[in-house]
Design a protein around this motif. Structure first.
Motif, PDB file in Angstrom:
ATOM      1  N   THR A  49      -0.940  -5.934   4.843  1.00  0.00           N
ATOM      2  CA  THR A  49      -1.086  -4.546   5.263  1.00  0.00           C
ATOM      3  C   THR A  49      -1.248  -4.477   6.777  1.00  0.00           C
ATOM      4  O   THR A  49      -1.737  -5.420   7.410  1.00  0.00           O
ATOM      5  N   ARG A  50      -0.830  -3.349   7.343  1.00  0.00           N
ATOM      6  CA  ARG A  50      -0.942  -3.172   8.797  1.00  0.00           C
ATOM      7  C   ARG A  50      -2.356  -2.861   9.249  1.00  0.00           C
ATOM      8  O   ARG A  50      -2.717  -3.119  10.391  1.00  0.00           O
ATOM      9  N   GLY A  51      -3.150  -2.278   8.354  1.00  0.00           N
ATOM     10  CA  GLY A  51      -4.467  -1.812   8.783  1.00  0.00           C
ATOM     11  C   GLY A  51      -5.610  -2.460   8.029  1.00  0.00           C
ATOM     12  O   GLY A  51      -5.601  -2.515   6.786  1.00  0.00           O
ATOM     13  N   ALA A  52      -6.594  -2.937   8.749  1.00  0.00           N
ATOM     14  CA  ALA A  52      -7.778  -3.526   8.118  1.00  0.00           C
ATOM     15  C   ALA A  52      -8.538  -2.488   7.301  1.00  0.00           C
ATOM     16  O   ALA A  52      -9.269  -2.834   6.368  1.00  0.00           O
ATOM     17  N   ASP A  53      -8.358  -1.190   7.626  1.00  0.00           N
ATOM     18  CA  ASP A  53      -9.069  -0.143   6.901  1.00  0.00           C
ATOM     19  C   ASP A  53      -8.602  -0.013   5.457  1.00  0.00           C
ATOM     20  O   ASP A  53      -9.283   0.611   4.628  1.00  0.00           O
ATOM     21  N   ARG A  54      -7.451  -0.607   5.133  1.00  0.00           N
ATOM     22  CA  ARG A  54      -6.936  -0.528   3.768  1.00  0.00           C
ATOM     23  C   ARG A  54      -7.441  -1.653   2.871  1.00  0.00           C
ATOM     24  O   ARG A  54      -7.263  -1.603   1.654  1.00  0.00           O
ATOM     25  N   ALA A 100     -10.072  -0.798  -0.133  1.00  0.00           N
ATOM     26  CA  ALA A 100      -9.476  -0.167  -1.314  1.00  0.00           C
ATOM     27  C   ALA A 100      -8.707  -1.186  -2.151  1.00  0.00           C
ATOM     28  O   ALA A 100      -8.703  -1.120  -3.386  1.00  0.00           O
ATOM     29  N   LEU A 101      -8.060  -2.127  -1.482  1.00  0.00           N
ATOM     30  CA  LEU A 101      -7.347  -3.177  -2.205  1.00  0.00           C
ATOM     31  C   LEU A 101      -8.326  -4.038  -3.011  1.00  0.00           C
ATOM     32  O   LEU A 101      -8.044  -4.405  -4.161  1.00  0.00           O
ATOM     33  N   ARG A 102      -9.458  -4.338  -2.417  1.00  0.00           N
ATOM     34  CA  ARG A 102     -10.458  -5.148  -3.123  1.00  0.00           C
ATOM     35  C   ARG A 102     -11.019  -4.395  -4.325  1.00  0.00           C
ATOM     36  O   ARG A 102     -11.285  -4.987  -5.375  1.00  0.00           O
ATOM     37  N   GLU A 103     -11.178  -3.083  -4.181  1.00  0.00           N
ATOM     38  CA  GLU A 103     -11.639  -2.278  -5.315  1.00  0.00           C
ATOM     39  C   GLU A 103     -10.630  -2.320  -6.459  1.00  0.00           C
ATOM     40  O   GLU A 103     -11.000  -2.208  -7.629  1.00  0.00           O
ATOM     41  N   ALA A 104      -9.339  -2.478  -6.106  1.00  0.00           N
ATOM     42  CA  ALA A 104      -8.284  -2.539  -7.121  1.00  0.00           C
ATOM     43  C   ALA A 104      -8.125  -3.938  -7.704  1.00  0.00           C
ATOM     44  O   ALA A 104      -7.271  -4.150  -8.571  1.00  0.00           O
ATOM     45  N   GLY A 105      -8.910  -4.888  -7.212  1.00  0.00           N
ATOM     46  CA  GLY A 105      -8.851  -6.243  -7.750  1.00  0.00           C
ATOM     47  C   GLY A 105      -7.964  -7.185  -6.980  1.00  0.00           C
ATOM     48  O   GLY A 105      -7.740  -8.333  -7.406  1.00  0.00           O
ATOM     49  N   ALA A 106      -7.437  -6.739  -5.834  1.00  0.00           N
ATOM     50  CA  ALA A 106      -6.578  -7.568  -4.992  1.00  0.00           C
ATOM     51  C   ALA A 106      -7.329  -7.915  -3.715  1.00  0.00           C
ATOM     52  O   ALA A 106      -8.487  -7.564  -3.530  1.00  0.00           O
ATOM     53  N   ASP A 107      -6.655  -8.592  -2.821  1.00  0.00           N
ATOM     54  CA  ASP A 107      -7.221  -8.867  -1.504  1.00  0.00           C
ATOM     55  C   ASP A 107      -6.189  -8.483  -0.452  1.00  0.00           C
ATOM     56  O   ASP A 107      -4.989  -8.429  -0.744  1.00  0.00           O
ATOM     57  N   GLY A 108      -6.632  -8.205   0.739  1.00  0.00           N
ATOM     58  CA  GLY A 108      -5.736  -7.777   1.805  1.00  0.00           C
ATOM     59  C   GLY A 108      -5.658  -8.772   2.935  1.00  0.00           C
ATOM     60  O   GLY A 108      -6.650  -9.430   3.273  1.00  0.00           O
ATOM     61  N   VAL A 109      -4.465  -8.900   3.494  1.00  0.00           N
ATOM     62  CA  VAL A 109      -4.225  -9.755   4.651  1.00  0.00           C
ATOM     63  C   VAL A 109      -3.569  -8.891   5.713  1.00  0.00           C
ATOM     64  O   VAL A 109      -2.494  -8.322   5.491  1.00  0.00           O
ATOM     65  N   THR A 131       0.822  -1.213   0.000  1.00  0.00           N
ATOM     66  CA  THR A 131       0.000   0.000   0.000  1.00  0.00           C
ATOM     67  C   THR A 131       0.859   1.267   0.000  1.00  0.00           C
ATOM     68  O   THR A 131       0.341   2.369   0.181  1.00  0.00           O
ATOM     69  N   GLY A 132       2.165   1.112  -0.206  1.00  0.00           N
ATOM     70  CA  GLY A 132       3.070   2.254  -0.242  1.00  0.00           C
ATOM     71  C   GLY A 132       3.180   2.863  -1.625  1.00  0.00           C
ATOM     72  O   GLY A 132       2.385   2.576  -2.523  1.00  0.00           O
ATOM     73  N   VAL A 133       4.205   3.692  -1.830  1.00  0.00           N
ATOM     74  CA  VAL A 133       4.318   4.439  -3.081  1.00  0.00           C
ATOM     75  C   VAL A 133       4.574   3.527  -4.280  1.00  0.00           C
ATOM     76  O   VAL A 133       4.205   3.864  -5.408  1.00  0.00           O
ATOM     77  N   ILE A 134       5.212   2.363  -4.080  1.00  0.00           N
ATOM     78  CA  ILE A 134       5.400   1.413  -5.174  1.00  0.00           C
ATOM     79  C   ILE A 134       4.197   0.480  -5.267  1.00  0.00           C
ATOM     80  O   ILE A 134       3.742   0.131  -6.362  1.00  0.00           O
ATOM     81  N   GLY A 135       3.674   0.067  -4.145  1.00  0.00           N
ATOM     82  CA  GLY A 135       2.534  -0.841  -4.141  1.00  0.00           C
ATOM     83  C   GLY A 135       1.326  -0.277  -4.858  1.00  0.00           C
ATOM     84  O   GLY A 135       0.606  -1.013  -5.554  1.00  0.00           O
ATOM     85  N   ARG A 136       1.106   1.016  -4.725  1.00  0.00           N
ATOM     86  CA  ARG A 136      -0.101   1.607  -5.327  1.00  0.00           C
ATOM     87  C   ARG A 136      -0.120   1.471  -6.848  1.00  0.00           C
ATOM     88  O   ARG A 136      -1.155   1.086  -7.406  1.00  0.00           O
ATOM     89  N   PRO A 137       0.968   1.750  -7.574  1.00  0.00           N
ATOM     90  CA  PRO A 137       0.934   1.468  -9.018  1.00  0.00           C
ATOM     91  C   PRO A 137       1.161  -0.006  -9.352  1.00  0.00           C
ATOM     92  O   PRO A 137       0.741  -0.478 -10.411  1.00  0.00           O
TER      93      PRO A 137
END
Length: 278
Positions: A31-36, A39-48, A9-15
């Motif tokens: 990611t450190r925060g569940a709040d992120r 947004a990851l799901r909207e981008a087509g990824a999933d977050g852990v 979710t950093g400056v490289i992760g975002r693109p």
């Protein structure tokens, strides 16, 4: 390919996330925060959610992801705290590598830097030794880099991306960033210190290319290493800031790096020079 990005979710992760998703990869992001996660799901990824300094947390996240490849983009750069960044490179990387081994992950791509090389003449290539004899405070950063690269090399297949100085959206060099603020105050010297830059979009594209690269370090920098007296006025003009007067000086390790190996492997930056990128 199933890809787990630590620090996605950093400056490289975002693109990077949309690049990988767009190529049909199954992308999971630590990611450190569940709040992120939304947004990851909207981008087509999933977050852990995981804590990189908690070995059990990292082990559980990697095991749940069961990836083919881990992309290590963990940093702590927002506040410019060298010790905090070195800690994440040392402890965070150790936890990530150990988790990869337990999960049977055979390939890792990791973020390193291209300005940790020993002093010398001209731009450094990948055969140049790291500056492990550097005094403090530089020893903090170089020590963190050495620990990261040594740990990542324990993975059977590993690529270490020695990035140039990041610029672009979300970086210190963007409007409102740390360097931009210092430049506005006349605190950025236009001296002889040589830097190599890379736009964050080109840095992300290098990760995609590196999925098929052979083992070892690769400098990911643009084509034009440059002294500060060349690039500082161009950045100042782009930001609408006053350009400082040229001065002498610079450290022997501020020598830039060559991207010949990355280009040989097929990477072609969209911004070959900071001149266009700024």
């Amino acid at each position: 390919m199933r890809i787990f990005i630590a620090g996605g979710t950093g400056v490289i992760g975002r693109p990077l996330v949309p690049l990988l998703v767009g190529r049909g990869h199954d992308v999971l992001v630590g990611t450190r925060g569940a709040d992120r996660v939304p947004a990851l799901r909207e981008a087509g990824a999933d977050g852990v959610v995981m804590d990189v300094f908690d070995a059990e947390s990292v082990t559980a996240a990697v095991a749940a992801a069961a990836p083919d490849v881990i992309v290590h983009q963990l940093t702590s750069l927002a506040g410019g705290d060298l010790a905090a960044n070195a800690r994440i490179r040392t402890e965070g990387t150790r936890n990530l590598v150990d988790a990869a081994k337990r999960a049977g992950v055979r390939r890792m791509i990791a973020q390193s830097i291209s300005w940790a090389y020993a002093p010398g003449d001209g731009p450094a290539d990948e055969a140049t030794l790291l500056d492990t004899a550097a005094p403090a405070p530089r020893s903090v950063s170089v020590g963190g880099v050495a620990a990261l690269e040594s740990a990542v090399a324990e993975i059977d297949e590993h690529v270490i991306l020695r990035y140039g100085t990041f610029y672009g959206p979300g970086t210190w060099y963007a409007p409102g960033g740390m360097v931009a603020g210092a430049l506005a105050k006349g605190l950025v010297p236009a001296n002889d210190a040589v830097s190599s830059f890379v736009h964050v979009e080109d840095a992300a594209a290098a990760v995609v290319s590196a999925l098929g690269w052979p083992n070892g370090p690769v400098n990911v920098v643009d084509d034009e290493p440059a002294p500060a007296h060349a690039w500082v006025p161009v950045l100042a003009a782009a930001l609408g800031a006053p350009a400082p007067e040229r001065t002498a000086g610079g450290n022997a390790w501020e020598r830039g790096a060559t991207n010949a190996r990355a280009r040989f492997l097929g990477w072609q930056p969209a911004y070959p020079s900071w001149r266009e990128g700024f």
